[in-house]
Design a protein around this motif. Structure first.
Motif, mmCIF file in Angstrom:
data_model
loop_
_atom_site.group_PDB
_atom_site.id
_atom_site.type_symbol
_atom_site.label_atom_id
_atom_site.label_comp_id
_atom_site.label_asym_id
_atom_site.label_seq_id
_atom_site.Cartn_x
_atom_site.Cartn_y
_atom_site.Cartn_z
ATOM 1 N N TRP A 397 30.437 49.284 38.733
ATOM 2 C CA TRP A 397 31.419 48.463 38.028
ATOM 3 C C TRP A 397 31.303 46.988 38.386
ATOM 4 O O TRP A 397 31.823 46.131 37.667
ATOM 5 C CB TRP A 397 32.830 48.964 38.308
ATOM 6 N N ASN A 400 29.751 44.999 35.572
ATOM 7 C CA ASN A 400 30.454 44.914 34.291
ATOM 8 C C ASN A 400 31.171 43.569 34.201
ATOM 9 O O ASN A 400 32.108 43.299 34.955
ATOM 10 C CB ASN A 400 31.451 46.072 34.172
ATOM 11 N N ILE A 403 35.069 43.701 33.445
ATOM 12 C CA ILE A 403 35.895 44.152 34.570
ATOM 13 C C ILE A 403 36.043 43.039 35.595
ATOM 14 O O ILE A 403 37.145 42.748 36.081
ATOM 15 C CB ILE A 403 35.287 45.413 35.212
#
Length: 463
Positions: A397, A400, A403
Motif C-alpha cells: 500500500w 499506492n 492512499i
C-alpha cells in the motif's frame, strides 16, 4: 594468494557478524531491563507463593517485557538510523565507529520486523491464552494442560486469520497468482499479514496523533506550574471555599516549592516549544503533499536512496537530522497520549501497582502496533526522507499514490482542526455564557470541569 585472501575475507565476515550480533544483543538487553522495570512498576502485586497461577503470571510477564522491549526498539529504529547516517557521513574514516555500518543498520531493521511479527502473532496471543486457560475438561489440571489448551487455541486462531486474509486477498485482488502466493507462508503470507497490521497501525496513528498533539498542551499544563497571570481567580476562590483541606495540602506541594523562574519562564517556554513542534510537523506534511503531486520519488516506496553514510537526509545537515529525530519522538509521545485520551481506550490506562496482567498484555500489543507503524508513518508524512528498510519498505500500500496522498491530507486537516478546537475552546465558552447557552452543555469542556479536582501545581487537573 587467492586462497589466503579468501580465508581472510571469511574471517573478516565472521568477526563482523559476531560484532553485529553482540551489539544487537547488548542493545536489546538494555531495552529489556528498562521494559521490565516499567512493567513491574504498574503490575498488580500478587502473592509470592510458587503456585500454578504465579508461574503462569511470571511467564506472561517475561513475554510482555519482551514485547515492550521490541516496541521500544521499533521506536528507536528510525532515529538511530538517521543519526548513524549523519555520523558516518561526518566521520567516514574514524576507527572508533567502524562498527557502525550499513550492515548493522539493515540487520536491526530486519530484526525489528522479525520480532514484531513474532510478538504480534505468537508471543502475545500465547501469553493471553495461557493466562486465561484452565485446561481441557477431563484432563489432569496443571501447567501441561494449560499449555496444551493454549497451543490448540493458537492453531485455531492461525487458521481463522489465514482464512480471513485469504478471503480478503481474493476480494481485493482477484488474481490466481496472488491467491496462490498466499500458500507461501514465510515469503508472502506473513509479510502480507504484517502489511495489513501496519496499515491498521498507521490508521490508528492517524486517529491518535492529531488528538495527542492537541492534548499535549493540557498534559504539560498539568505537569508544570502556571504563571500567576494565567491562573483563574474564581477557580482559586472556589477551591479555597469548598475544600479547605486541599489548601492545607497545597501549602507543602508543588506551587509552594516552585521557584519564580519555573513559574514564569518554564511554562511559557514549554508551551511555545510544543506549538513550534506541532506547526513544523504540519508544515512538513504540507510540503510533502506538494512533493507528492510533482515528484514521484517522494512516495514512501519510491526509488532507493544513495545508501547509509553516503549523503545527508536533510538540506540542513546534522541540524535537520536532529530536528527530524525530535519530531519523530514527539509524534510517538503524542500518539500514545492521544491513544489513552480516546474514550474507547480510556480503560487501558495502566495504574501503578494495580494493573492486571491481561491489561498489561493489551497495553503491550497496542504499543507494539503503534511503534511498528511509527517508521512507516514518519516516512509517509515526509517527516524524514530515510528509506524504509527490510520488510517495512515492502508494504504494497506504500506504492499506492491515492492512499499516501489521502493519508497526508487527512493528517494535516485533522491536526489543524484539533488545534483550532483546542485554542478556541475558551472563546467558545465565553460566547456560550454571553448568549446564555452554557446550560445546554453545547461544549465538551464542562464535562472536564465537573470531574476536576485541585492539583499539586496550583490549578485544576482533570481526572
Amino acid at each position: 594468494m587467492e586462497g589466503q585472501d579468501e580465508v581472510s575475507a571469511r574471517e573478516q565476515h565472521f568477526h563482523s557478524q559476531v560484532r553485529e550480533s553482540t551489539i544487537c544483543f547488548l542493545l536489546f538487553a538494555i531495552l529489556y531491563v528498562v521494559s521490565y522495570f516499567i512493567i513491574t512498576r504498574y503490575k498488580r502485586k500478587s502473592d509470592e507463593q510458587e503456585d500454578e497461577d504465579a508461574i503462569v503470571n511470571r511467564i506472561s510477564l517475561f513475554l510482555s517485557t519482551f514485547t515492550l522491549a521490541v516496541s521500544a526498539g521499533a521506536v528507536l529504529l528510525l532515529p538511530f538510523s538517521i543519526i548513524s547516517n549523519e555520523i558516518l557521513l561526518s566521520f567516514p574514516q574514524n576507527y572508533y565507529i567502524q562498527w557502525l555500518n550499513g550492515s548493522l543498520i539493515h540487520g536491526l531493521w530486519n530484526l525489528a520486523s522479525l520480532f514484531s511479527n513474532l510478538c504480534l502473532f505468537v508471543l502475545m496471543p500465547f501469553a493471553f491464552f495461557f493466562l486465561e486457560s484452565e485446561g481441557f475438561a477431563g484432563l489432569k489440571k496443571g501447567i501441561r494442560a494449560r499449555i496444551l489448551e493454549t497451543l490448540v487455541m493458537l492453531v485455531l486462531l492461525a487458521l481463522l486469520i489465514l482464512g480471513i486474509v485469504w478471503v480478503a486477498s481474493a476480494l481485493i485482488d482477484n488474481d490466481a497468482a496472488s491467491m496462490e502466493s498466499l500458500y507461501d507462508l514465510w515469503e508472502f503470507y506473513l509479510p502480507y499479514l504484517y502489511s495489513c497490521i501496519s496499515l491498521m497501525g498507521c490508521l490508528l496513528l492517524l486517529l491518535c496523533t492529531p488528538v495527542g498533539l492537541s492534548r499535549m498542551f493540557t498534559v504539560m499544563g498539568q505537569l508544570l506550574v502556571k504563571p500567576a497571570i494565567l491562573e483563574d481567580l474564581d477557580e482559586q476562590i472556589y477551591i479555597i471555599t469548598l475544600e479547605e483541606e486541599a489548601l492545607q495540602r497545597r501549602l507543602n506541594e508543588r506551587r509552594k516549592k516552585a521557584s519564580a523562574w519555573e513559574r514564569n519562564l518554564v511554562y511559557p517556554a514549554v508551551m511555545v516549544l510544543l506549538l513550534i513542534e506541532t506547526s513544523i510537523s504540519v508544515l512538513l506534511v504540507a510540503c510533502n503533499i506538494l512533493c507528492l503531486l510533482v515528484d514521484e520519488t517522494a512516495m514512501p516506496k519510491g526509488t532507493r536512496g544513495p545508501g547509509i553514510g553516503n549523503a545527508s537526509l536533510s538540506a540542513f545537515g546534522f541540524v535537520g537530522a536532529a530536528l527530524e529525530i525530535i519530531l519523530i519522538f514527539y509524534l510517538m509521545v503524542s500518539s500514545v497520549v492521544g491513544f489513552y485520551s480516546l474514550r474507547f481506550f480510556g480503560n487501558f490506562i495502566p495504574r501503578k501497582d494495580d494493573t492486571t496482567m491481561t491489561k498489561i498484555i493489551g497495553n503491550c500489543v497496542s504499543i507494539l502496533v503503534l511503534s511498528s507503524a511509527l517508521p512507516v508513518m514518519s516516512r509517509t508524512l515526509g517527516i524524514t526522507r530515510f528509506d524504509l528498510l527490510g520488510d517495512f519498505g515492502r508494504f504494497n500500500w506504500l506504492g499506492n499514490f491515492y492512499i499516501v496522498l489521502s493519508y497526508n491530507l487527512l493528517f494535516a486537516i485533522v491536526t489543524t482542526l484539533c488545534l483550532v478546537r483546542k485554542f478556541t475552546s475558551a472563546v467558545r465558552e465565553e460566547l456560550l455564557k454571553a448568549l446564555g447557552l452554557h446550560k445546554l452543555h453545547l461544549s465538551n469542556t464542562p464535562r472536564d470541569s465537573e470531574t476536576a479536582k485541585p492539583s499539586a501545581n496550583g490549578h485544576q487537573k482533570a481526572l
